[in-house]
Design an enzyme around this catalytic site. Structure first.
Site, mmCIF file in Angstrom:
data_model
loop_
_atom_site.group_PDB
_atom_site.id
_atom_site.type_symbol
_atom_site.label_atom_id
_atom_site.label_comp_id
_atom_site.label_asym_id
_atom_site.label_seq_id
_atom_site.Cartn_x
_atom_site.Cartn_y
_atom_site.Cartn_z
ATOM 1 N N HIS A 187 -12.942 3.311 -0.913
ATOM 2 C CA HIS A 187 -12.675 2.308 0.134
ATOM 3 C C HIS A 187 -13.861 1.130 0.093
ATOM 4 O O HIS A 187 -14.325 0.073 0.451
ATOM 5 C CB HIS A 187 -13.794 2.771 1.741
ATOM 6 C CG HIS A 187 -13.481 3.741 2.346
ATOM 7 N ND1 HIS A 187 -14.115 4.767 3.075
ATOM 8 C CD2 HIS A 187 -12.473 3.950 2.708
ATOM 9 C CE1 HIS A 187 -12.962 4.743 3.842
ATOM 10 N NE2 HIS A 187 -11.578 4.588 3.546
ATOM 11 N N ARG B 12 -2.839 -2.188 -3.475
ATOM 12 C CA ARG B 12 -3.536 -1.487 -3.335
ATOM 13 C C ARG B 12 -3.591 0.059 -4.139
ATOM 14 O O ARG B 12 -2.290 0.593 -3.975
ATOM 15 C CB ARG B 12 -4.224 -1.153 -2.081
ATOM 16 C CG ARG B 12 -5.178 0.095 -1.241
ATOM 17 C CD ARG B 12 -5.458 0.824 -0.141
ATOM 18 N NE ARG B 12 -6.511 0.722 -0.008
ATOM 19 C CZ ARG B 12 -7.255 1.969 1.326
ATOM 20 N NH1 ARG B 12 -5.976 1.526 2.032
ATOM 21 N NH2 ARG B 12 -7.918 2.022 0.561
ATOM 22 N N ARG C 183 -12.189 15.617 7.405
ATOM 23 C CA ARG C 183 -12.728 16.168 6.003
ATOM 24 C C ARG C 183 -13.791 16.435 6.523
ATOM 25 O O ARG C 183 -14.996 16.256 7.087
ATOM 26 C CB ARG C 183 -12.640 15.053 4.862
ATOM 27 C CG ARG C 183 -11.135 14.475 4.706
ATOM 28 C CD ARG C 183 -11.943 13.301 3.099
ATOM 29 N NE ARG C 183 -10.937 12.785 2.867
ATOM 30 C CZ ARG C 183 -10.699 11.519 2.891
ATOM 31 N NH1 ARG C 183 -10.652 10.785 3.378
ATOM 32 N NH2 ARG C 183 -9.208 10.992 2.687
ATOM 33 N N GLU D 56 -8.719 -5.086 4.296
ATOM 34 C CA GLU D 56 -8.558 -4.107 2.962
ATOM 35 C C GLU D 56 -7.189 -5.599 2.614
ATOM 36 O O GLU D 56 -7.528 -5.958 1.030
ATOM 37 C CB GLU D 56 -8.850 -3.756 3.450
ATOM 38 C CG GLU D 56 -10.102 -2.391 3.163
ATOM 39 C CD GLU D 56 -9.657 -1.354 3.602
ATOM 40 O OE1 GLU D 56 -9.109 -0.593 5.196
ATOM 41 O OE2 GLU D 56 -9.584 0.041 2.980
ATOM 42 N N ASN E 242 0.873 -1.300 0.162
ATOM 43 C CA ASN E 242 -0.119 0.398 -0.189
ATOM 44 C C ASN E 242 1.084 1.414 0.137
ATOM 45 O O ASN E 242 0.974 1.748 1.218
ATOM 46 C CB ASN E 242 -1.161 0.243 1.077
ATOM 47 C CG ASN E 242 -2.198 1.273 1.296
ATOM 48 O OD1 ASN E 242 -1.798 1.988 0.055
ATOM 49 N ND2 ASN E 242 -3.141 0.884 2.340
#
Ligand code: ADP
Length: 401
Positions: free
Chosen positions: A179, A90, A240, A385, A7
């Site tokens: 996601h 990823r 965010r 994940e 990742n």
């Protein structure tokens, strides 16, 4: 058979080495401050861990350092990297070309370079990880798994924005969703736990971490999700803002002397829990502040909970009812009062849950929170994940049994 999961961020590479016979992680870690002064690797294996300074001027050199840790020294778990059957990467964004996991070829890299303008920061880092890995392991099959892919099944009425149609056609401005790997994993786990096939279920997957998104899944497919063209849209998150009237960008930009790009950075990095509390984006620290009577931390938490419940309600309508609602990721798995807040709001559709159980969950387990007579099942399911990327990697590389 071993699969390495990569990742890659702009200055870091997180990695996990899986033994796929039993789907266990045998080594994991993070190369940090790549291309910056003070770069180092943290590495865990065999129940032990180390942190070591190492020269990592770029992603290729960082990958050499991590392969060295896997193969040499007292925490080595393999003799040579020939033992790694495949590498899974990823990738945050598949652009408008990729809607499924792909075997990495020169053409895939070239296409990702061409489509990276929709996600410049993430894509460049992800590509650097792929190129670096192909440099150091040229003979090992490599697969890329996109965070946007699972959302590619959304119908146009869900993914289109109400802007000029030509701008969608010419510039690919649309909702992509993120996601996706987590939401797909949650869909599969929920189906497994319920003893059904994903094709038989309507699921609302709530991935609530530092970044958060809520996805409506029907018959094994995503039909809507809260994140948009970028991960900024949707619920309020750690840093965010989530949904906001875009006019704020020009209004506040003028007041603060910030251009559009700087305003987007403000909305991505200085807003959400951090912006409202003025102190932290970390939910555990927000909880501590609330316990000390901090009003702004409480407001931040209330706003986040409220927006999550609002979107779960929206997804219920989108799905025309649901079989299961699932909470996952750092906050979703661990913040009992968030789950309680959302489930209480859903009493009107017949959600009933075990309040005591919800408040006393052990860490990291799959749990059913709803009671037998609940109209919708509610679960807490830890996401994974990396495991889904590892499974995809074996499949796409043609190595799955
Ligand atoms: P990311 O989006 O970066 O993958 P995670 O899924 O790891 O994030 O979630 C990080 C968030 O989860 C942080 O806000 C953190 O405070 C929160 N979190 C982790 N453990 C707990 C806990 N026990 N209770 C409440 N929040 C937690």
């Amino acid at each position: 058979m071993k699969v390495l999961i990569i990742n890659a961020g702009s200055s870091s590479i997180k990695f996990q080495l899986f033994e796929m016979e039993n789907e266990s992680v045998i080594a994991k870690g993070n190369c940090e401050k790549i291309g910056l002064p003070g770069s180092f690797i943290s590495y865990k294996a065999k129940g032990d861990e180390l942190v070591e300074a190492a020269s990592m001027p770029n992603h290729t050199e960082a990958l050499k350092v991590l392969l060295d840790k896997l193969t040499h020294g007292k925490l080595a778990v393999i003799k040579s990297f020939d033992e790694i059957a495949a590498v899974g990467h990823r990738c945050v964004h598949g652009g408008w070309l990729y809607f499924e996991s792909e075997f990495i070829t020169d053409e895939v890299i070239k296409n990702l370079e061409e489509t990276k303008e929709v996600s410049p920061l993430h894509a460049s880092a992800n590509i650097a990880g792929m190129v670096g890995c192909r440099n150091v392991m040229p003979n090992t099959p490599q697969v890329v798994v996109f965070d946007t892919a699972f959302h590619s099944t959304m119908p146009p009425e869900a993914y289109m924005y109400g802007i000029k149609y030509e701008d969608y056609k010419d510039y690919h401005v649309r909702k992509y969703g993120f996601h996706g790997t987590s939401h797909r994993f949650i869909m599969q786990e929920t189906a497994r736990v319920m003893g059904k096939k994903p094709e038989e279920l309507k699921i609302i997957s709530c991935h609530i971490g530092n970044g958060s998104s809520i996805t409506a899944i029907k018959n094994g497919k995503c039909i809507d999700t809260t994140m948009g063209f970028t991960p900024l849209e949707g619920v309020m998150m750690g840093t965010r803002s989530g949904d906001i009237d875009p006019t704020v960008v020009s209004f506040l930009g003028k007041k603060k002397g910030l251009n559009a790009e700087e305003m987007v950075n403000y909305l991505n990095k200085q807003s959400g829990l951090l912006g409202i509390s003025g102190k932290t984006n970390d939910m555990r620290e927000i909880n501590e502040l609330v316990a000390q009577g901090d009003e702004r931390a409480k407001l931040a938490r209330d706003m986040m909970f409220y927006r999550i419940a609002k979107y779960v309600g929206a997804m219920l309508t989108v799905l025309n009812g649901a079989d299961a609602i699932v909470f996952t990721a750092g906050v979703g798995e661990n913040q009992e009062d968030l789950r309680e807040y959302v489930m209480d709001k859903l009493a009107y559709v017949g959600v009933k849950f075990d309040r005591k159980k919800n408040a006393t969950l052990p860490r990291g387990t799959i749990e059913e929170l709803s009671t037998k007579d609940s109209a919708i099942k509610v679960f807490r399911i830890p996401t994974n994940e990396e495991l889904l990327i590892a499974r995809d990697t074996l499949k796409i590389a043609g190595l799955a049994k």
